[in-house]
Design an enzyme around this catalytic site. Structure first.
Site, PDB file in Angstrom:
ATOM      1  N   ASP A   1       0.760  -1.410   0.100  1.00 47.94           N
ATOM      2  CA  ASP A   1      -0.130  -0.065  -0.102  1.00 47.94           C
ATOM      3  C   ASP A   1       1.409   0.830   0.023  1.00 47.94           C
ATOM      4  O   ASP A   1       1.878   0.649   0.687  1.00 47.94           O
ATOM      5  CB  ASP A   1      -1.003  -0.260   1.679  1.00 47.94           C
ATOM      6  CG  ASP A   1      -2.198   1.399   0.671  1.00 47.94           C
ATOM      7  OD1 ASP A   1      -3.216   0.525   0.778  1.00 47.94           O
ATOM      8  OD2 ASP A   1      -1.465   1.997   1.233  1.00 47.94           O
TER       9      ASP A   1
ATOM     10  N   THR B   1     -14.117  -0.550  -8.110  1.00 50.35           N
ATOM     11  CA  THR B   1     -15.495  -0.427  -8.838  1.00 50.35           C
ATOM     12  C   THR B   1     -14.628   0.151  -9.961  1.00 50.35           C
ATOM     13  O   THR B   1     -14.075   1.624  -9.839  1.00 50.35           O
ATOM     14  CB  THR B   1     -16.131  -0.012  -7.280  1.00 50.35           C
ATOM     15  OG1 THR B   1     -16.396  -1.146  -7.003  1.00 50.35           O
ATOM     16  CG2 THR B   1     -17.649   0.256  -8.911  1.00 50.35           C
TER      17      THR B   1
ATOM     18  N   LYS C   1     -21.505  -4.993 -11.310  1.00 47.61           N
ATOM     19  CA  LYS C   1     -20.653  -4.609 -10.280  1.00 47.61           C
ATOM     20  C   LYS C   1     -21.679  -3.805  -9.500  1.00 47.61           C
ATOM     21  O   LYS C   1     -22.485  -3.222  -8.568  1.00 47.61           O
ATOM     22  CB  LYS C   1     -19.515  -4.293  -9.674  1.00 47.61           C
ATOM     23  CG  LYS C   1     -18.915  -3.278  -8.488  1.00 47.61           C
ATOM     24  CD  LYS C   1     -19.085  -4.610  -7.748  1.00 47.61           C
ATOM     25  CE  LYS C   1     -18.770  -3.156  -6.223  1.00 47.61           C
ATOM     26  NZ  LYS C   1     -18.180  -3.844  -5.105  1.00 47.61           N
TER      27      LYS C   1
ATOM     28  N   ALA D   1     -36.237  -2.065   7.093  1.00 50.33           N
ATOM     29  CA  ALA D   1     -36.470  -0.968   6.850  1.00 50.33           C
ATOM     30  C   ALA D   1     -35.552  -0.299   8.194  1.00 50.33           C
ATOM     31  O   ALA D   1     -35.611   0.029   9.557  1.00 50.33           O
ATOM     32  CB  ALA D   1     -38.038  -0.066   7.082  1.00 50.33           C
TER      33      ALA D   1
ATOM     34  N   CYS E   1     -19.779   2.132  -0.472  1.00 53.06           N
ATOM     35  CA  CYS E   1     -19.987   1.336  -1.650  1.00 53.06           C
ATOM     36  C   CYS E   1     -21.410   1.583  -2.312  1.00 53.06           C
ATOM     37  O   CYS E   1     -21.776   2.162  -3.324  1.00 53.06           O
ATOM     38  CB  CYS E   1     -20.176  -0.161  -1.203  1.00 53.06           C
ATOM     39  SG  CYS E   1     -18.598  -0.729  -1.313  1.00 53.06           S
TER      40      CYS E   1
ATOM     41  N   LYS F   1     -23.212   1.024   9.665  1.00 49.90           N
ATOM     42  CA  LYS F   1     -23.998  -0.694  10.509  1.00 49.90           C
ATOM     43  C   LYS F   1     -23.120  -1.220  11.417  1.00 49.90           C
ATOM     44  O   LYS F   1     -22.347  -0.924  11.761  1.00 49.90           O
ATOM     45  CB  LYS F   1     -24.226  -1.810   9.063  1.00 49.90           C
ATOM     46  CG  LYS F   1     -22.698  -2.095   8.790  1.00 49.90           C
ATOM     47  CD  LYS F   1     -22.934  -2.769   7.468  1.00 49.90           C
ATOM     48  CE  LYS F   1     -21.445  -4.122   6.836  1.00 49.90           C
ATOM     49  NZ  LYS F   1     -21.676  -4.432   6.409  1.00 49.90           N
TER      50      LYS F   1
HETATM   51  C1  UDX Z   1     -22.437  -3.765   0.467  1.00 51.11           C
HETATM   52  C2  UDX Z   1     -23.045  -4.299  -0.187  1.00 51.11           C
HETATM   53  O1  UDX Z   1     -23.660  -5.648   0.419  1.00 51.11           O
HETATM   54  C3  UDX Z   1     -21.078  -5.096  -0.743  1.00 51.11           C
HETATM   55  O2  UDX Z   1     -21.835  -6.229  -1.602  1.00 51.11           O
HETATM   56  C4  UDX Z   1     -20.460  -4.980  -1.727  1.00 51.11           C
HETATM   57  O3  UDX Z   1     -19.557  -5.711  -2.239  1.00 51.11           O
HETATM   58  C5  UDX Z   1     -20.311  -3.702  -0.929  1.00 51.11           C
HETATM   59  O4  UDX Z   1     -21.612  -2.636  -0.331  1.00 51.11           O
HETATM   60  P1  UDX Z   1     -22.316  -2.688   3.116  1.00 51.11           P
HETATM   61  O5  UDX Z   1     -21.595  -2.101   2.765  1.00 51.11           O
HETATM   62  O6  UDX Z   1     -20.231  -3.728   3.995  1.00 51.11           O
HETATM   63  O7  UDX Z   1     -21.631  -4.083   1.757  1.00 51.11           O
HETATM   64  O8  UDX Z   1     -23.035  -3.148   3.960  1.00 51.11           O
HETATM   65  P2  UDX Z   1     -24.544  -3.712   4.095  1.00 51.11           P
HETATM   66  O9  UDX Z   1     -23.884  -4.756   4.757  1.00 51.11           O
HETATM   67  O10 UDX Z   1     -24.587  -3.720   2.553  1.00 51.11           O
HETATM   68  O11 UDX Z   1     -25.196  -2.128   4.253  1.00 51.11           O
HETATM   69  C6  UDX Z   1     -25.015  -1.116   3.598  1.00 51.11           C
HETATM   70  C7  UDX Z   1     -26.045  -0.232   4.351  1.00 51.11           C
HETATM   71  O12 UDX Z   1     -27.458  -0.904   4.165  1.00 51.11           O
HETATM   72  C8  UDX Z   1     -25.833   0.100   5.401  1.00 51.11           C
HETATM   73  O13 UDX Z   1     -26.564   1.142   6.415  1.00 51.11           O
HETATM   74  C9  UDX Z   1     -27.004  -0.877   6.454  1.00 51.11           C
HETATM   75  O14 UDX Z   1     -27.465  -0.606   7.873  1.00 51.11           O
HETATM   76  C10 UDX Z   1     -28.456  -0.375   5.273  1.00 51.11           C
HETATM   77  N1  UDX Z   1     -29.044  -1.143   5.289  1.00 51.11           N
HETATM   78  C11 UDX Z   1     -29.359  -3.375   4.756  1.00 51.11           C
HETATM   79  C12 UDX Z   1     -30.505  -1.453   4.840  1.00 51.11           C
HETATM   80  O15 UDX Z   1     -30.934  -0.265   5.918  1.00 51.11           O
HETATM   81  N2  UDX Z   1     -31.376  -2.154   5.201  1.00 51.11           N
HETATM   82  C13 UDX Z   1     -31.381  -3.133   4.332  1.00 51.11           C
HETATM   83  O16 UDX Z   1     -31.996  -4.616   4.277  1.00 51.11           O
HETATM   84  C14 UDX Z   1     -29.955  -4.199   4.610  1.00 51.11           C
END
Ligand code: UDX
Length: 451
Positions: free
Chosen positions: A31, A125, A214, A262, A270, A330
């Site tokens: 890195d 990406t 993607k 919800a 992402c 999250k």
């Molecule tokens: C996401 C995709 O899931 C993954 O496949 C991709 O490679 C990168 O982006 P990530 O950013 O780690 O992964 O988070 P994810 O667990 O998907 O949650 C994203 C956001 O959506 C969080 O803020 C979560 O709280 C919110 N969320 C997720 C909801 O509000 N409701 C849901 O049902 C799921």
């Protein structure tokens, strides 16, 4: 025998390096940020990921994970290079390719001096056609080599979730190979076949299909969240409805499936950035994007939802003391990037409220990044709840789920609970506190006067 170099040791790069090393593959991780390498050399990780630190240290002591201080060292030791640098979205919603272009050029310079075939695999990406129009030409120009003949190229998007990186790498639901030519595709296909069992689906396709896939994947996930949040608003205005009940039953239809919780909306590194970049791409090629823009607007409005509730109750938020439980986008991560919490905090401060904050893992990152915000950081839930006029549950951490109504009642000045992630059982809370939840027809059971 595979020898792999990984360029960019962020969430994807570090998790992938550790995973591959755990499979017995020699990995050279590089890195350009020296502080990351220094931290790794001490065995300390700068990201919070389930099992990652233990697995990383095991891979280093087994002599399989080599921390490279020089890009040249990592490339020359390997026959496959994975590029995992970030491709952020700019203010104008276009992709910022400066890091990946610079990595591609540096790798190109080194490849030019190597007298053997090397495979480049990009995980970052990239919008459709970026590999062919930007990344491959950058490598060719700097190396004087020709793709297909002297080096191979694969676009291999990553779908792992933060917090579950190793788990998702061990059991991916699919592997996507966007191949420049058969030779490149055959090499990476054989590589993954050695790592995964026959149940893991491997899709081989053009580079552009893989690049598009993607985005489509992340945009579809954000569509699901904004859709369920829109229905949550319908529930809030329709007596005897509850989004959690609707969502639970909805998910059982396999055509619809999960990812329908919800809440106050999606954040992270992402979904928000990919949605914006995709909207800008779609509009640039002349396609109407009203549907996609609506996903974005619903998500922005969702962060305002707790503020609207507070205003319904208090009208003026000046000097009201508000507790925010949850800063990370999250649970089970220390990542606060693009967290909806930050939008809520900024808005509350603009309204003149006093903001107390707590998060089990994200506090340090928040205070480093937003040192200029006049918030009151707390080192426990109890301290954060003390003498407050309301609490907003902004992240669904397990430790918040354990709280009982009596704790809120005992500690808060006014036990007004704004459940932005629907983590509490409404029936259990209705008698002791004023409760509002996303997607719940929240005529509060108790009003301010009754409490
Ligand atoms: C996401 C995709 O899931 C993954 O496949 C991709 O490679 C990168 O982006 P990530 O950013 O780690 O992964 O988070 P994810 O667990 O998907 O949650 C994203 C956001 O959506 C969080 O803020 C979560 O709280 C919110 N969320 C997720 C909801 O509000 N409701 C849901 O049902 C799921």
């Amino acid at each position: 025998m595979y020898k792999v170099s990984i360029i960019g040791l962020g969430y994807v790069g570090l998790s992938l390096s550790t995973f591959l090393a755990s499979k017995g593959i020699h990995v050279w991780g590089y890195d350009k940020a020296r502080w990351k390498l220094e931290s790794l050399k001490k065995g300390k990780l700068y990201i919070s990921e389930e099992d990652l630190e233990t697995e990383f240290n095991r891979a280093v002591s087994n002599g399989l994970f080599h921390i490279s201080e020089k890009l040249e060292e990592s490339i020359t030791h390997s026959n496959i290079t994975f590029i995992c640098v970030d491709t952020p979205t700019k203010e104008d919603w276009r992709q910022d390719y400066s890091s990946i272009i610079s990595a591609a050029k540096s790798i190109g310079k080194i490849l030019g001096k190597l007298d053997r075939y090397h495979l480049i695999v990009v995980k970052s990406t990239l919008l459709p056609e970026s590999s062919r129009k930007i990344i491959i030409p950058a490598i060719e120009q700097e190396s004087g080599l020709l793709v297909g003949r002297d080096f191979g190229y694969i676009y291999n998007p990553e779908f792992l979730r933060e917090g579950k990186a190793l788990y998702d790498l061990r059991s991916p639901n699919r592997i996507v190979i966007g191949e420049y030519d058969n030779k490149s595709g055959d090499i990476i296909y054989a590589f993954y076949k050695e790592i995964y069992d026959e149940k893991t689906p491997i899709f081989r396709m053009t580079i552009e299909n893989a690049e598009l896939l993607k985005y489509v994947s992340n945009v579809f996930l954000s569509l699901k969240i904004s859709f369920i949040n829109l229905i949550a608003r319908v529930c809030e205005k329709t007596p005897n409805t509850d989004i959690n009940i609707i969502s639970e039953a909805l998910k059982t239809d396999p055509r619809i499936g999960p990812y329908l919780q919800a809440g106050i909306g999606f954040g992270g590194q992402c979904l928000p950035k990919d949605l914006k970049a995709f909207i800008s791409f779609v509009e640039e090629i002349g396609i109407k994007s009203a549907l996609l823009r609506e996903i974005y607007f619903i998500n922005e409005e969702q962060a305002i939802w707790p503020i609207n509730i507070l205003k319904q109750v208090y009208h003026d938020l000046k000097d009201k003391v508000i507790c925010i439980l949850g800063l990370t986008f999250k649970p089970n991560t220390n990542d606060i990037r693009n967290s909806q919490s930050i939008k809520i905090i900024s808005r509350l401060l603009d309204e003149g409220a006093v903001v107390k904050i707590y998060d089990p893992e994200g506090l340090e990152n928040f205070l480093r990044e937003y040192y200029y915000l006049p918030v009151i950081p707390c080192n426990s839930i109890e301290k954060c709840l003390e003498d407050t006029d309301a609490v907003i549950i902004a992240t669904d951490w397990d430790e918040f789920k354990l709280l009982e109504p009596k704790t809120f009642k005992k500690l808060m000045k006014t036990p007004l609970i704004i459940d932005g992630r629907r983590i509490y059982d409404v029936n259990k809370f209705k008698d002791d506190v004023i409760y509002f939840g996303v997607g719940y027809h929240s005529r509060p059971f108790k009003t301010l006067l009754e409490i």
